[in-house]
Write a protein that holds these residues in place. Structure first.
Motif, mmCIF file in Angstrom:
data_model
loop_
_atom_site.group_PDB
_atom_site.id
_atom_site.type_symbol
_atom_site.label_atom_id
_atom_site.label_comp_id
_atom_site.label_asym_id
_atom_site.label_seq_id
_atom_site.Cartn_x
_atom_site.Cartn_y
_atom_site.Cartn_z
ATOM 1 N N SER A 16 0.947 -0.996 -0.038
ATOM 2 C CA SER A 16 -0.136 0.031 0.023
ATOM 3 C C SER A 16 1.066 1.375 -0.138
ATOM 4 C CB SER A 16 -0.967 0.138 1.114
ATOM 5 O OG SER A 16 -0.157 0.271 2.435
ATOM 6 N N HIS A 17 0.228 2.374 -0.334
ATOM 7 C CA HIS A 17 0.956 3.482 -0.375
ATOM 8 C C HIS A 17 1.156 4.249 1.147
ATOM 9 C CE1 HIS A 17 1.050 4.431 -4.839
ATOM 10 N NE2 HIS A 17 0.153 3.569 -4.792
ATOM 11 N N GLN A 27 4.739 9.152 8.883
ATOM 12 C CA GLN A 27 3.354 8.824 8.355
ATOM 13 C C GLN A 27 2.447 8.644 9.431
ATOM 14 O OE1 GLN A 27 5.142 5.925 5.231
ATOM 15 N NE2 GLN A 27 3.482 6.898 4.077
ATOM 16 N N SER A 31 3.041 2.391 4.825
ATOM 17 C CA SER A 31 2.765 1.305 3.832
ATOM 18 C C SER A 31 2.744 0.173 4.572
ATOM 19 C CB SER A 31 3.904 1.534 2.928
ATOM 20 O OG SER A 31 3.810 0.342 1.866
ATOM 21 N N ASP A 60 -7.526 -1.844 -8.175
ATOM 22 C CA ASP A 60 -6.349 -0.839 -8.623
ATOM 23 C C ASP A 60 -6.077 -1.774 -9.992
ATOM 24 O OD1 ASP A 60 -4.641 1.096 -8.924
ATOM 25 O OD2 ASP A 60 -3.494 0.495 -7.286
ATOM 26 N N PRO A 72 5.793 1.191 -2.670
ATOM 27 C CA PRO A 72 4.458 1.418 -2.575
ATOM 28 C C PRO A 72 3.941 1.531 -4.040
ATOM 29 C CG PRO A 72 5.610 3.060 -1.243
ATOM 30 C CD PRO A 72 6.852 2.417 -2.024
ATOM 31 N N GLY A 73 2.348 0.794 -3.793
ATOM 32 C CA GLY A 73 1.793 0.862 -4.893
ATOM 33 C C GLY A 73 2.104 -0.140 -6.038
#
Length: 84
Positions: A16-17, A27, A31, A60, A72-73
């Motif tokens: 995940s981002h 953060q 992530s 996605d 990430p992503g």
């Protein structure tokens, strides 16, 4: 061993981002690696995914593979687990 080829229905891992970094670099939600199912294949390293989170799921498209499992992503194959 030959490399695996993505196909619809295969289980993979999605990174995940997380939330955007704060000024100090931290953060609120870092992530995380999540379970995902391939829903479409665009090429040998690009797929569409249904990603499963503890609070629900999301879709996605055009997700690129990263076998380091850190970007990430991206998605990667689960590690092989050998029976004892």
């Amino acid at each position: 061993m030959d490399p695996q080829a993505p196909s619809v229905g295969r289980i993979v891992r999605y990174v995940s981002h997380g939330t955007p970094p704060r000024e100090d670099g931290s953060q609120a939600h870092p992530s995380k690696t999540r379970a995902a199912v391939i829903t479409e294949v665009h090429g040998p390293t690009e797929v569409g995914l249904a990603v499963f989170n503890p609070s629900g799921f999301f879709f996605d498209q055009h997700v690129m593979q990263d076998e380091t499992g850190t970007a990430p992503g991206t998605w990667h194959w689960p590690a092989w687990v050998m029976a004892a």
